[in-house]
Design a protein around this motif. Structure first.
Motif, PDB file in Angstrom:
ATOM      1  N   GLY A  60     -29.913 -33.554  52.241  1.00 38.52           N
ATOM      2  CA  GLY A  60     -29.102 -34.145  51.173  1.00 38.52           C
ATOM      3  C   GLY A  60     -29.949 -34.839  50.119  1.00 38.52           C
ATOM      4  N   ILE A  61     -30.979 -35.551  50.557  1.00 37.71           N
ATOM      5  CA  ILE A  61     -31.875 -36.221  49.607  1.00 37.71           C
ATOM      6  C   ILE A  61     -32.602 -35.190  48.748  1.00 37.71           C
ATOM      7  CG2 ILE A  61     -34.014 -37.574  49.442  1.00 37.71           C
ATOM      8  CD1 ILE A  61     -32.958 -39.186  51.878  1.00 37.71           C
ATOM      9  N   CYS A  62     -33.027 -34.102  49.356  1.00 38.29           N
ATOM     10  CA  CYS A  62     -33.724 -33.051  48.599  1.00 38.29           C
ATOM     11  C   CYS A  62     -32.820 -32.438  47.532  1.00 38.29           C
ATOM     12  CB  CYS A  62     -34.234 -31.963  49.532  1.00 38.29           C
ATOM     13  SG  CYS A  62     -35.638 -32.462  50.527  1.00 38.29           S
ATOM     14  N   TRP A  63     -31.573 -32.090  47.895  1.00 47.40           N
ATOM     15  CA  TRP A  63     -30.662 -31.510  46.914  1.00 47.40           C
ATOM     16  C   TRP A  63     -30.283 -32.518  45.834  1.00 47.40           C
ATOM     17  CZ3 TRP A  63     -30.555 -26.726  45.936  1.00 47.40           C
ATOM     18  CH2 TRP A  63     -30.656 -25.760  46.927  1.00 47.40           C
ATOM     19  N   THR A  64     -30.127 -33.775  46.204  1.00 45.64           N
ATOM     20  CA  THR A  64     -29.817 -34.803  45.204  1.00 45.64           C
ATOM     21  C   THR A  64     -30.986 -34.972  44.234  1.00 45.64           C
ATOM     22  OG1 THR A  64     -28.450 -35.943  46.844  1.00 45.64           O
ATOM     23  CG2 THR A  64     -29.088 -37.199  44.896  1.00 45.64           C
ATOM     24  N   THR A  65     -32.198 -34.987  44.769  1.00 46.35           N
ATOM     25  CA  THR A  65     -33.386 -35.103  43.928  1.00 46.35           C
ATOM     26  C   THR A  65     -33.524 -33.899  43.007  1.00 46.35           C
ATOM     27  OG1 THR A  65     -34.473 -36.370  45.664  1.00 46.35           O
ATOM     28  CG2 THR A  65     -35.891 -35.418  43.976  1.00 46.35           C
ATOM     29  N   TYR A  66     -33.285 -32.715  43.537  1.00 46.89           N
ATOM     30  CA  TYR A  66     -33.355 -31.495  42.727  1.00 46.89           C
ATOM     31  C   TYR A  66     -32.362 -31.574  41.568  1.00 46.89           C
ATOM     32  CZ  TYR A  66     -32.191 -26.790  41.227  1.00 46.89           C
ATOM     33  OH  TYR A  66     -31.905 -25.694  40.460  1.00 46.89           O
ATOM     34  N   ALA A  67     -31.122 -31.944  41.869  1.00 42.85           N
ATOM     35  CA  ALA A  67     -30.102 -32.020  40.818  1.00 42.85           C
ATOM     36  C   ALA A  67     -30.460 -33.093  39.788  1.00 42.85           C
ATOM     37  CB  ALA A  67     -28.738 -32.308  41.426  1.00 42.85           C
ATOM     38  N   GLY A  68     -30.989 -34.217  40.239  1.00 37.45           N
ATOM     39  CA  GLY A  68     -31.415 -35.259  39.304  1.00 37.45           C
ATOM     40  C   GLY A  68     -32.549 -34.791  38.418  1.00 37.45           C
ATOM     41  N   TRP A  69     -33.518 -34.080  39.005  1.00 38.28           N
ATOM     42  CA  TRP A  69     -34.632 -33.526  38.225  1.00 38.28           C
ATOM     43  C   TRP A  69     -34.104 -32.543  37.201  1.00 38.28           C
ATOM     44  CZ3 TRP A  69     -36.025 -28.264  38.373  1.00 38.28           C
ATOM     45  CH2 TRP A  69     -37.152 -27.938  37.631  1.00 38.28           C
ATOM     46  N   ARG A  70     -33.160 -31.703  37.623  1.00 39.32           N
ATOM     47  CA  ARG A  70     -32.601 -30.684  36.732  1.00 39.32           C
ATOM     48  C   ARG A  70     -31.829 -31.333  35.588  1.00 39.32           C
ATOM     49  NH1 ARG A  70     -31.909 -28.041  33.467  1.00 39.32           N
ATOM     50  NH2 ARG A  70     -30.969 -26.005  33.289  1.00 39.32           N
ATOM     51  N   LEU A  71     -31.125 -32.423  35.870  1.00 40.10           N
ATOM     52  CA  LEU A  71     -30.404 -33.131  34.816  1.00 40.10           C
ATOM     53  C   LEU A  71     -31.362 -33.817  33.849  1.00 40.10           C
ATOM     54  CD1 LEU A  71     -27.483 -34.758  36.797  1.00 40.10           C
ATOM     55  CD2 LEU A  71     -27.248 -33.198  34.862  1.00 40.10           C
ATOM     56  N   HIS A  72     -32.437 -34.358  34.386  1.00 38.53           N
ATOM     57  CA  HIS A  72     -33.396 -35.086  33.568  1.00 38.53           C
ATOM     58  C   HIS A  72     -34.248 -34.150  32.706  1.00 38.53           C
ATOM     59  CE1 HIS A  72     -36.265 -38.140  32.398  1.00 38.53           C
ATOM     60  NE2 HIS A  72     -37.242 -37.403  32.875  1.00 38.53           N
ATOM     61  N   ARG A  73     -34.534 -32.985  33.231  1.00 45.71           N
ATOM     62  CA  ARG A  73     -35.426 -32.035  32.567  1.00 45.71           C
ATOM     63  C   ARG A  73     -34.724 -31.401  31.376  1.00 45.71           C
ATOM     64  NH1 ARG A  73     -40.788 -30.920  32.437  1.00 45.71           N
ATOM     65  NH2 ARG A  73     -41.049 -28.722  32.078  1.00 45.71           N
ATOM     66  N   LYS A  74     -35.391 -31.404  30.249  1.00 46.32           N
ATOM     67  CA  LYS A  74     -34.829 -30.773  29.059  1.00 46.32           C
ATOM     68  C   LYS A  74     -35.808 -29.712  28.572  1.00 46.32           C
ATOM     69  CE  LYS A  74     -32.059 -34.581  27.704  1.00 46.32           C
ATOM     70  NZ  LYS A  74     -32.051 -35.879  27.199  1.00 46.32           N
ATOM     71  N   GLY A  75     -35.300 -28.775  27.850  1.00 47.30           N
ATOM     72  CA  GLY A  75     -36.160 -27.728  27.316  1.00 47.30           C
ATOM     73  C   GLY A  75     -36.186 -26.498  28.190  1.00 47.30           C
ATOM     74  N   ARG A  76     -37.150 -25.649  27.929  1.00 44.62           N
ATOM     75  CA  ARG A  76     -37.233 -24.365  28.615  1.00 44.62           C
ATOM     76  C   ARG A  76     -37.784 -24.544  30.020  1.00 44.62           C
ATOM     77  NH1 ARG A  76     -41.005 -21.163  24.978  1.00 44.62           N
ATOM     78  NH2 ARG A  76     -42.102 -23.127  25.176  1.00 44.62           N
ATOM     79  N   LEU A  77     -37.084 -23.991  30.962  1.00 48.11           N
ATOM     80  CA  LEU A  77     -37.536 -24.043  32.351  1.00 48.11           C
ATOM     81  C   LEU A  77     -38.005 -22.677  32.841  1.00 48.11           C
ATOM     82  CD1 LEU A  77     -34.837 -26.335  33.939  1.00 48.11           C
ATOM     83  CD2 LEU A  77     -37.200 -26.892  33.454  1.00 48.11           C
ATOM     84  N   PHE A  78     -37.701 -21.625  32.081  1.00 50.66           N
ATOM     85  CA  PHE A  78     -38.061 -20.267  32.482  1.00 50.66           C
ATOM     86  C   PHE A  78     -37.663 -19.985  33.920  1.00 50.66           C
ATOM     87  CE2 PHE A  78     -40.928 -20.699  28.850  1.00 50.66           C
ATOM     88  CZ  PHE A  78     -40.549 -19.572  28.145  1.00 50.66           C
ATOM     89  N   VAL A  79     -36.474 -20.368  34.277  1.00 45.68           N
ATOM     90  CA  VAL A  79     -35.860 -20.103  35.571  1.00 45.68           C
ATOM     91  C   VAL A  79     -36.590 -20.837  36.697  1.00 45.68           C
ATOM     92  CG1 VAL A  79     -34.860 -18.256  36.972  1.00 45.68           C
ATOM     93  CG2 VAL A  79     -35.301 -17.827  34.608  1.00 45.68           C
ATOM     94  N   ARG A  80     -37.456 -21.774  36.367  1.00 52.06           N
ATOM     95  CA  ARG A  80     -38.157 -22.551  37.393  1.00 52.06           C
ATOM     96  C   ARG A  80     -37.170 -23.266  38.299  1.00 52.06           C
ATOM     97  NH1 ARG A  80     -41.520 -26.918  34.885  1.00 52.06           N
ATOM     98  NH2 ARG A  80     -42.567 -25.144  33.958  1.00 52.06           N
ATOM     99  N   ASP A  81     -36.067 -23.750  37.724  1.00 51.49           N
ATOM    100  CA  ASP A  81     -35.073 -24.446  38.536  1.00 51.49           C
ATOM    101  C   ASP A  81     -34.440 -23.524  39.569  1.00 51.49           C
ATOM    102  OD1 ASP A  81     -33.989 -23.081  36.329  1.00 51.49           O
ATOM    103  OD2 ASP A  81     -32.178 -24.286  36.339  1.00 51.49           O
TER     104      ASP A  81
END
Length: 142
Positions: A60-81
């Motif tokens: 749960g902590i990993c998925w929450t961290t991932y979603a927070g990172w994804r929300l915080h990250r702006k710009g091109r990710l080139f499908v990295r997420d």
């Protein structure tokens, strides 16, 4: 071709994807809090139950961290997420299957999850390679 690529890259920052990631963060965070509260409220549990609760909290902590990172990250990710999400899903599917095999309750029960995660991961890598090829072409590199 460049218009289509720019539109696809802009999709990463769209409101729809932000809402999806916010929902993921809230769901994963809520699940983590509920599992941790249940775990802490039961003092006398067998060791394997403590391990299972601990693993669920870490997931749960990993998925929450991932979603927070994804929300915080702006710009091109080139499908990295999507690549990261695929690796998380694959790792947690293998972990789940390993745990199920270890306690002997259900053999190969998580195999569909592992297969789906592997498919998501492969598709993410293919899409990332395609976007990188387009980027190189747009920049004039072979």
């Amino acid at each position: 071709m460049s218009e289509q690529t720019l539109a696809r890259l802009a999709k990463a920052a769209s409101l729809k994807w932000r809402i999806v990631n916010l929902a993921l963060a809230l769901a994963a965070g809520s699940m983590t809090i509920l599992v941790a509260a249940l775990w802490l409220s039961e003092p006398r549990l067998p060791l394997r139950t403590h391990l299972a609760f601990g693993v669920l909290v870490v997931i749960g902590i990993c998925w929450t961290t991932y979603a927070g990172w994804r929300l915080h990250r702006k710009g091109r990710l080139f499908v990295r997420d999507r690549v990261i999400a695929g690796w998380l899903a694959l790792a947690f599917g293998v972990l789940c299957e390993g745990g199920l095999l270890l306690i002997g309750t259900a053999r190969l029960a998580a195999l569909p999850l592992i297969g789906a995660a592997a498919l998501i991961l492969v598709r993410a890598y293919v899409e990332r390679a395609r976007l990188r090829t387009i980027e190189r072409r747009l920049r004039g590199r072979p």
